[in-house]
Design a protein around this motif. Structure first.
Motif, PDB file in Angstrom:
ATOM      1  N   GLN A 137       0.826  -1.213   0.000  1.00 45.74           N
ATOM      2  CA  GLN A 137       0.000   0.000   0.000  1.00 45.74           C
ATOM      3  C   GLN A 137       0.859   1.260   0.000  1.00 45.74           C
ATOM      4  O   GLN A 137       0.476   2.280  -0.592  1.00 45.74           O
ATOM      5  CB  GLN A 137      -0.939  -0.016   1.205  1.00 45.74           C
ATOM      6  CG  GLN A 137      -2.079  -1.021   1.118  1.00 45.74           C
ATOM      7  CD  GLN A 137      -1.639  -2.450   1.408  1.00 45.74           C
ATOM      8  OE1 GLN A 137      -0.547  -2.696   1.914  1.00 45.74           O
ATOM      9  NE2 GLN A 137      -2.505  -3.395   1.094  1.00 45.74           N
ATOM     10  N   ALA A 138       2.024   1.196   0.653  1.00 44.64           N
ATOM     11  CA  ALA A 138       2.939   2.341   0.668  1.00 44.64           C
ATOM     12  C   ALA A 138       3.848   2.348  -0.556  1.00 44.64           C
ATOM     13  O   ALA A 138       4.046   3.387  -1.202  1.00 44.64           O
ATOM     14  CB  ALA A 138       3.782   2.312   1.947  1.00 44.64           C
ATOM     15  N   HIS A 139       4.394   1.192  -0.884  1.00 43.71           N
ATOM     16  CA  HIS A 139       5.339   1.103  -2.000  1.00 43.71           C
ATOM     17  C   HIS A 139       4.710   1.553  -3.311  1.00 43.71           C
ATOM     18  O   HIS A 139       5.365   2.209  -4.135  1.00 43.71           O
ATOM     19  CB  HIS A 139       5.846  -0.336  -2.122  1.00 43.71           C
ATOM     20  CG  HIS A 139       6.856  -0.540  -3.190  1.00 43.71           C
ATOM     21  ND1 HIS A 139       8.180  -0.155  -3.063  1.00 43.71           N
ATOM     22  CD2 HIS A 139       6.742  -1.088  -4.433  1.00 43.71           C
ATOM     23  CE1 HIS A 139       8.837  -0.456  -4.168  1.00 43.71           C
ATOM     24  NE2 HIS A 139       7.987  -1.016  -5.015  1.00 43.71           N
ATOM     25  N   PHE A 140       3.442   1.231  -3.505  1.00 42.69           N
ATOM     26  CA  PHE A 140       2.760   1.548  -4.768  1.00 42.69           C
ATOM     27  C   PHE A 140       1.813   2.734  -4.652  1.00 42.69           C
ATOM     28  O   PHE A 140       0.963   2.920  -5.525  1.00 42.69           O
ATOM     29  CB  PHE A 140       1.967   0.323  -5.243  1.00 42.69           C
ATOM     30  CG  PHE A 140       2.819  -0.836  -5.689  1.00 42.69           C
ATOM     31  CD1 PHE A 140       3.429  -0.846  -6.934  1.00 42.69           C
ATOM     32  CD2 PHE A 140       3.013  -1.928  -4.846  1.00 42.69           C
ATOM     33  CE1 PHE A 140       4.207  -1.918  -7.345  1.00 42.69           C
ATOM     34  CE2 PHE A 140       3.786  -3.005  -5.247  1.00 42.69           C
ATOM     35  CZ  PHE A 140       4.389  -3.004  -6.491  1.00 42.69           C
ATOM     36  N   ILE A 141       1.943   3.546  -3.611  1.00 37.55           N
ATOM     37  CA  ILE A 141       0.960   4.603  -3.363  1.00 37.55           C
ATOM     38  C   ILE A 141       0.889   5.610  -4.502  1.00 37.55           C
ATOM     39  O   ILE A 141      -0.162   6.228  -4.734  1.00 37.55           O
ATOM     40  CB  ILE A 141       1.252   5.338  -2.030  1.00 37.55           C
ATOM     41  CG1 ILE A 141       0.113   6.300  -1.672  1.00 37.55           C
ATOM     42  CG2 ILE A 141       2.602   6.046  -2.077  1.00 37.55           C
ATOM     43  CD1 ILE A 141      -1.235   5.655  -1.497  1.00 37.55           C
ATOM     44  N   ASN A 142       1.966   5.776  -5.250  1.00 36.70           N
ATOM     45  CA  ASN A 142       1.937   6.732  -6.361  1.00 36.70           C
ATOM     46  C   ASN A 142       1.241   6.179  -7.601  1.00 36.70           C
ATOM     47  O   ASN A 142       0.928   6.925  -8.527  1.00 36.70           O
ATOM     48  CB  ASN A 142       3.364   7.160  -6.727  1.00 36.70           C
ATOM     49  CG  ASN A 142       4.017   7.958  -5.618  1.00 36.70           C
ATOM     50  OD1 ASN A 142       3.365   8.711  -4.905  1.00 36.70           O
ATOM     51  ND2 ASN A 142       5.326   7.798  -5.470  1.00 36.70           N
TER      52      ASN A 142
END
Length: 247
Positions: A137-142
């Protein structure tokens, strides 16, 4: 790094959950371990006791990673108690707490991670490894939106990962490798519990989409493997395959 005998590891945020299990696994593989806690000394001492009862070496250190003193105390503990530092697992994270200030997520998930790495790298020899633990969820947030309740944390953790990756050339010059381990929602963690409370049904929905969510023990085993995995610096290990994020 293929053998942890004679090596020393710091695992941030390791008085419970994923960090505690990683500490036990690395200790079982021969590493002397610095167990880090912020407030709950009894929990950290229990982790140390379990490691020592199994024949391993460990010490508990209370440290607030958002302070320079806290960061340095962990490095000092590794050097003083065990003679050096070879492994740094950046597991501590947060930001969903309501009483820590609006900027707490960024201070912990970005600034403290960078400070911890820089302090550790100053004493780590060539051949050492740093492992940064994050979420899909954080790694791909962009690229992939997440739940509203988690977005500030996700963005702060992504900012932390980006800031750490900027240090890779400096680490390479010292012979230190850097690896990221990214996982989905983890069954039984505080973050997952808080998210499900903020958005009822979120865990079940993600479990259905992914097909499986890892338990704390299962994910910790993957983090521990990354310490000695034969992968290039900068590698990201997607635990569970990141269904819905990479496709």
């Amino acid at each position: 790094m293929t053998n942890l005998n004679g090596k020393t590891a710091i695992i941030t945020g390791s008085s419970r959950g994923i960090g505690a299990d990683v500490a036990k696994l690395l200790a079982a593989d021969g590493a002397a371990v610095v167990v880090n806690y912020r407030q709950k000394a009894p929990r950290a001492n229990k982790v140390v006791a379990e490691i020592e009862a199994a024949g391993g070496k460990a010490t508990a250190v209370g440290a607030d990673l958002t302070t320079a003193e806290g960061v340095q105390s962990l490095v000092d503990a590794a050097v003083t108690n065990f003679g050096g530092l070879d492994v740094l697992v950046l597991n501590a994270s947060g930001g969903m707490e309501t009483a820590m200030g609006e900027d707490y997520a960024l201070r912990l998930n970005r600034d403290a991670q960078v400070a911890m790495l820089q302090a550790a790298a100053a004493v780590m020899p060539s051949g050492s490894r740093v492992v940064f633990v994050t979420s899909h969820q954080a790694h791909f947030i962009n690229q992939v939106a997440t739940m509203d309740a988690y977005e500030p944390v996700a963005r702060s953790k992504r900012a932390g990962e980006d800031a750490l990756r900027e240090l890779i050339p400096e680490l390479e010059a010292k012979g230190i490798s850097f690896v990221v381990v990214s996982g989905d929602m983890i069954e039984g963690t505080i973050t997952a519990t808080l998210l499900d409370r903020a958005q009822p049904g979120a865990i079940e929905a993600r479990r259905n989409e992914a097909g499986k969510l890892y338990t704390v023990a299962e994910f910790a085993a993957e983090v521990a493997k990354a310490v000695s995995a034969d992968v290039p610096t900068g590698h990201t290990e997607y635990v569970g395959g990141a269904v819905g994020f990479r496709d």
